[in-house]
Write an enzyme that holds these catalytic residues in place. Structure first.
Site, PDB file in Angstrom:
ATOM      1  N   TYR A  53      42.059   7.848  59.465  1.00  0.00           N
ATOM      2  CA  TYR A  53      40.437   6.968  59.021  1.00  0.00           C
ATOM      3  C   TYR A  53      40.504   7.042  60.339  1.00  0.00           C
ATOM      4  O   TYR A  53      39.042   6.629  60.768  1.00  0.00           O
ATOM      5  CB  TYR A  53      40.682   5.841  58.109  1.00  0.00           C
ATOM      6  CG  TYR A  53      40.716   5.930  56.988  1.00  0.00           C
ATOM      7  CD1 TYR A  53      39.749   6.812  55.852  1.00  0.00           C
ATOM      8  CD2 TYR A  53      42.132   6.308  55.992  1.00  0.00           C
ATOM      9  CE1 TYR A  53      39.473   6.694  54.551  1.00  0.00           C
ATOM     10  CE2 TYR A  53      41.925   6.841  54.769  1.00  0.00           C
ATOM     11  CZ  TYR A  53      40.733   7.172  54.325  1.00  0.00           C
ATOM     12  OH  TYR A  53      41.041   7.487  53.070  1.00  0.00           O
ATOM     13  N   ARG A  56      38.033   9.447  61.380  1.00  0.00           N
ATOM     14  CA  ARG A  56      36.669   9.400  61.064  1.00  0.00           C
ATOM     15  C   ARG A  56      35.746   8.630  61.748  1.00  0.00           C
ATOM     16  O   ARG A  56      34.492   8.422  62.067  1.00  0.00           O
ATOM     17  CB  ARG A  56      36.910   9.196  59.261  1.00  0.00           C
ATOM     18  CG  ARG A  56      38.113  10.571  58.791  1.00  0.00           C
ATOM     19  CD  ARG A  56      38.160  10.392  57.535  1.00  0.00           C
ATOM     20  NE  ARG A  56      36.512  10.705  57.564  1.00  0.00           N
ATOM     21  CZ  ARG A  56      36.099  10.260  56.060  1.00  0.00           C
ATOM     22  NH1 ARG A  56      36.347   9.315  54.742  1.00  0.00           N
ATOM     23  NH2 ARG A  56      34.792  10.656  55.432  1.00  0.00           N
ATOM     24  N   GLN A  86      27.928   7.534  48.108  1.00  0.00           N
ATOM     25  CA  GLN A  86      29.255   7.693  47.953  1.00  0.00           C
ATOM     26  C   GLN A  86      29.877   7.812  49.625  1.00  0.00           C
ATOM     27  O   GLN A  86      31.076   7.797  50.209  1.00  0.00           O
ATOM     28  CB  GLN A  86      29.419   8.331  47.008  1.00  0.00           C
ATOM     29  CG  GLN A  86      29.487  10.223  47.573  1.00  0.00           C
ATOM     30  CD  GLN A  86      29.316  11.110  46.608  1.00  0.00           C
ATOM     31  OE1 GLN A  86      30.052  10.959  44.637  1.00  0.00           O
ATOM     32  NE2 GLN A  86      29.052  11.946  46.651  1.00  0.00           N
ATOM     33  N   ASP A  89      30.050   5.868  55.289  1.00  0.00           N
ATOM     34  CA  ASP A  89      29.634   5.698  56.814  1.00  0.00           C
ATOM     35  C   ASP A  89      28.299   4.765  56.523  1.00  0.00           C
ATOM     36  O   ASP A  89      28.852   4.105  55.954  1.00  0.00           O
ATOM     37  CB  ASP A  89      28.785   7.473  57.089  1.00  0.00           C
ATOM     38  CG  ASP A  89      28.064   8.062  57.096  1.00  0.00           C
ATOM     39  OD1 ASP A  89      26.898   7.471  56.152  1.00  0.00           O
ATOM     40  OD2 ASP A  89      28.435   9.053  56.072  1.00  0.00           O
ATOM     41  N   HIS A 104      32.614   3.808  47.837  1.00  0.00           N
ATOM     42  CA  HIS A 104      33.225   4.392  47.596  1.00  0.00           C
ATOM     43  C   HIS A 104      33.996   3.365  49.519  1.00  0.00           C
ATOM     44  O   HIS A 104      35.217   3.591  49.999  1.00  0.00           O
ATOM     45  CB  HIS A 104      33.869   5.731  48.135  1.00  0.00           C
ATOM     46  CG  HIS A 104      33.472   6.328  46.320  1.00  0.00           C
ATOM     47  ND1 HIS A 104      33.222   7.443  46.824  1.00  0.00           N
ATOM     48  CD2 HIS A 104      33.465   5.826  45.439  1.00  0.00           C
ATOM     49  CE1 HIS A 104      33.009   8.395  45.631  1.00  0.00           C
ATOM     50  NE2 HIS A 104      33.446   7.091  44.538  1.00  0.00           N
ATOM     51  N   SER A 171      26.474  17.094  43.840  1.00  0.00           N
ATOM     52  CA  SER A 171      26.112  17.610  42.785  1.00  0.00           C
ATOM     53  C   SER A 171      25.897  16.449  41.373  1.00  0.00           C
ATOM     54  O   SER A 171      26.520  15.679  41.593  1.00  0.00           O
ATOM     55  CB  SER A 171      27.359  18.055  41.952  1.00  0.00           C
ATOM     56  OG  SER A 171      27.918  18.979  40.971  1.00  0.00           O
TER      57      SER A 171
END
Length: 228
Positions: A53, A56, A86, A89, A104, A171
């Protein structure tokens, strides 16, 4: 004022240069995602998870919102807009969107391992020995595999109020878009913006597919909705 609910996934962030969570082979730099995104993985090797993390977070500090994020802000001039993402960022917030719900969790937040409601803003690296004021280790404020999704119920309530649903970069066959879209009122117009859609317009009632990337498809749809 009509309400638009926007469901966003990794596709919109990828165009800002953020790596999507998984590579094509389901791995992240050679790691199984369960090693770096589950409570069990954190218990086994907390340093690895924290570094996952940290990388990221560092990457997020270097990127900016794209034309897709910015176009969604324009919708707020004419509609009540709720974004359910979801993505972990903060690119929607950076672009200026007012109502963003993170399903999330968020990369720029951490929380106490002893109290999930004790959440702090955090933009630097997180390491072992970073404690809350009671001496408990801090962890990423991220919903890991196997954990409850506390924001799911609020998200369902928001979708149920929608006059229009827009799905971007995720999706319609994968959680959460697939499950959340089912809570929209019957006949609610649904727009799916995805360069490689995996559904047909006949698969869902009132579905319009825009087979374009977010940076092209979102501004185009926004102009259409504003001018309508």
């Amino acid at each position: 004022m009509k309400q638009i609910v926007v469901l966003t996934g990794a596709g919109i962030s990828a165009e800002s240069g953020l790596k999507t969570f998984r590579d094509a082979d389901g791995l992240w730099e050679g790691h199984d995602v369960m090693e770096v995104a589950s409570p069990q993985g954190f218990a086994r090797n907390p340093e690895l998870v924290l570094e996952f993390y940290n990388q990221r977070r560092r990457q997020l500090l270097k990127v900016t919102p794209n034309a897709g994020h910015k176009a969604l802000v324009q919708l707020e001039e004419k509609f009540k807009v709720d974004i359910i993402t979801q993505n972990v960022d903060n690119l929607h917030e950076q672009a200026g969107s007012g109502n963003v719900l993170h399903l999330h969790g968020e990369l720029f937040k951490v929380r106490s391992t002893a109290d999930e409601n004790h959440v702090l803003t955090w933009k630097k690296d997180l390491v072992l020995g970073d404690f809350d004021e009671n001496g408990h280790q801090l962890r990423p404020h991220i919903v890991w595999f196997g954990e409850m999704v506390p924001m799911l119920e609020p998200a369902i309530e928001i979708v149920a109020q929608a006059d229009i649903v827009i799905i971007i970069g995720t999706s319609m066959q994968v959680y959460p878009a697939a499950s959340l879209v089912n809570y929209a009122k019957l006949g609610t117009p649904i727009y799916l913006i995805d360069p490689k859609p995996n559904v047909n317009e006949n698969d869902f009632e009132s579905l319009t597919i825009i087979a374009k990337t977010a940076t092209i498809g979102v501004p185009s749809l926004v102009m259409q909705l504003i001018d309508h």
